[in-house]
Design a protein around this motif. Structure first.
Motif, PDB file in Angstrom:
ATOM      1  N   VAL A  25      -2.081 -10.881  -3.442  1.00  0.00           N
ATOM      2  CA  VAL A  25      -2.034  -9.505  -2.942  1.00  0.00           C
ATOM      3  C   VAL A  25      -2.310  -8.523  -4.075  1.00  0.00           C
ATOM      4  O   VAL A  25      -3.040  -7.537  -3.897  1.00  0.00           O
ATOM      5  CB  VAL A  25      -0.667  -9.222  -2.276  1.00  0.00           C
ATOM      6  CG1 VAL A  25      -0.474  -7.731  -2.039  1.00  0.00           C
ATOM      7  CG2 VAL A  25      -0.560  -9.978  -0.957  1.00  0.00           C
ATOM      8  N   GLU A  67       2.411  -9.587   3.861  1.00  0.00           N
ATOM      9  CA  GLU A  67       1.675  -8.887   2.802  1.00  0.00           C
ATOM     10  C   GLU A  67       0.172  -9.156   2.866  1.00  0.00           C
ATOM     11  O   GLU A  67      -0.636  -8.260   2.616  1.00  0.00           O
ATOM     12  CB  GLU A  67       2.218  -9.308   1.434  1.00  0.00           C
ATOM     13  CG  GLU A  67       3.639  -8.871   1.159  1.00  0.00           C
ATOM     14  CD  GLU A  67       4.695  -9.818   1.725  1.00  0.00           C
ATOM     15  OE1 GLU A  67       5.889  -9.588   1.481  1.00  0.00           O
ATOM     16  OE2 GLU A  67       4.307 -10.804   2.405  1.00  0.00           O
ATOM     17  N   ALA A 109       7.860  -5.174   4.878  1.00  0.00           N
ATOM     18  CA  ALA A 109       7.105  -5.701   3.730  1.00  0.00           C
ATOM     19  C   ALA A 109       6.334  -4.587   3.031  1.00  0.00           C
ATOM     20  O   ALA A 109       5.815  -3.662   3.678  1.00  0.00           O
ATOM     21  CB  ALA A 109       6.141  -6.790   4.197  1.00  0.00           C
ATOM     22  N   LEU A 110       6.271  -4.678   1.697  1.00  0.00           N
ATOM     23  CA  LEU A 110       5.564  -3.680   0.877  1.00  0.00           C
ATOM     24  C   LEU A 110       6.013  -2.263   1.217  1.00  0.00           C
ATOM     25  O   LEU A 110       5.210  -1.354   1.380  1.00  0.00           O
ATOM     26  CB  LEU A 110       4.046  -3.827   1.029  1.00  0.00           C
ATOM     27  CG  LEU A 110       3.458  -5.182   0.635  1.00  0.00           C
ATOM     28  CD1 LEU A 110       1.962  -5.214   0.890  1.00  0.00           C
ATOM     29  CD2 LEU A 110       3.753  -5.504  -0.836  1.00  0.00           C
TER      30      LEU A 110
END
Length: 220
Positions: A25, A67, A109-110
């Motif tokens: 990522v 991700e 996520a993130l």
């Protein structure tokens, strides 16, 4: 005792996989920033096309990682923006599918980036019957992103963009200033530099609009 040992083994096994996902990522993030902020025109389009293929490989390798879907969605939506026109709609739909899948896997996520990106898609894509754009859904998604990441540069910037498009300039200025003061992302200096330039440009636009409204005697 056996259960504890088994859980420890699972933890040890999962750590390298997680690290590999995040490295892949990070590579996508780095490449995206270079393409998005240093290239223009045909060169940018071709680079985004190649980057989508790279993201496809990451998703294929890590299909259960939110991700990987988030970053393929971001790349697809950025490619759609660079491409423009009706030809970009299929890319926008692909991005929407990726971001929705990411939410199913892990919507936080993130720092909730799926909400930020999908909200921006809903705001920018034409509405029915051409596309799936929807200002109400955009607002819900972008506000959700802010609840997850209230101090983030992207969550504040893209909500400010939504407010600008809605002619809510005073509120937009507030969120742009929050974006401007967001903590630096040490692993993403090029992305931060590019985003800060976009924030400054948006602030100039907002203040110009506010100045014109004040001159005309318009109050909110």
């Amino acid at each position: 005792m056996k259960a504890y040992i088994f859980s420890m083994i699972l933890g040890l096994v999962s750590l390298p996989v997680s690290a590999d996902v995040m490295q892949s990522v990070a590579d996508l993030q780095h490449d995206w920033a270079k393409v998005n902020y240093t290239l223009t025109g045909d060169a940018q389009e071709k680079a985004f096309e190649s980057l989508v293929e790279k993201a496809n490989s990451v998703v294929k390798q890590y299909p259960d990682a939110a991700e990987s879907h988030i970053w393929r969605g971001i790349i697809e939506s950025s490619y759609a923006g660079a491409k423009g026109g009706l030809g970009a709609l299929s890319l926008a739909k692909a991005a929407k599918a990726d971001l929705e899948q990411a939410m199913k896997l892990d919507d936080t996520a993130l720092d909730g980036s799926a909400y930020t990106s999908l909200g921006t898609l809903y705001a920018k894509v034409p509405g029915w019957p051409i596309g799936f754009g929807d200002d109400d859904k955009a607002e819900v998604m972008l506000k959700k992103a802010l609840t997850i990441n209230p101090t983030g540069i992207d969550s504040n910037f893209f909500y400010a963009q939504y407010l600008i498009d809605s002619n809510q300039y005073e509120e937009a200025e507030t969120y742009l200033l929050k974006a401007q003061q967001a903590p630096a992302r040490l692993t993403r200096p090029l992305a931060d530099e590019g985003r800060q330039q976009e924030i400054e440009k948006a602030l100039q636009q907002v203040r110009y609009k506010l100045g014109n409204e004040q001159h005309a005697g318009i109050t909110h």
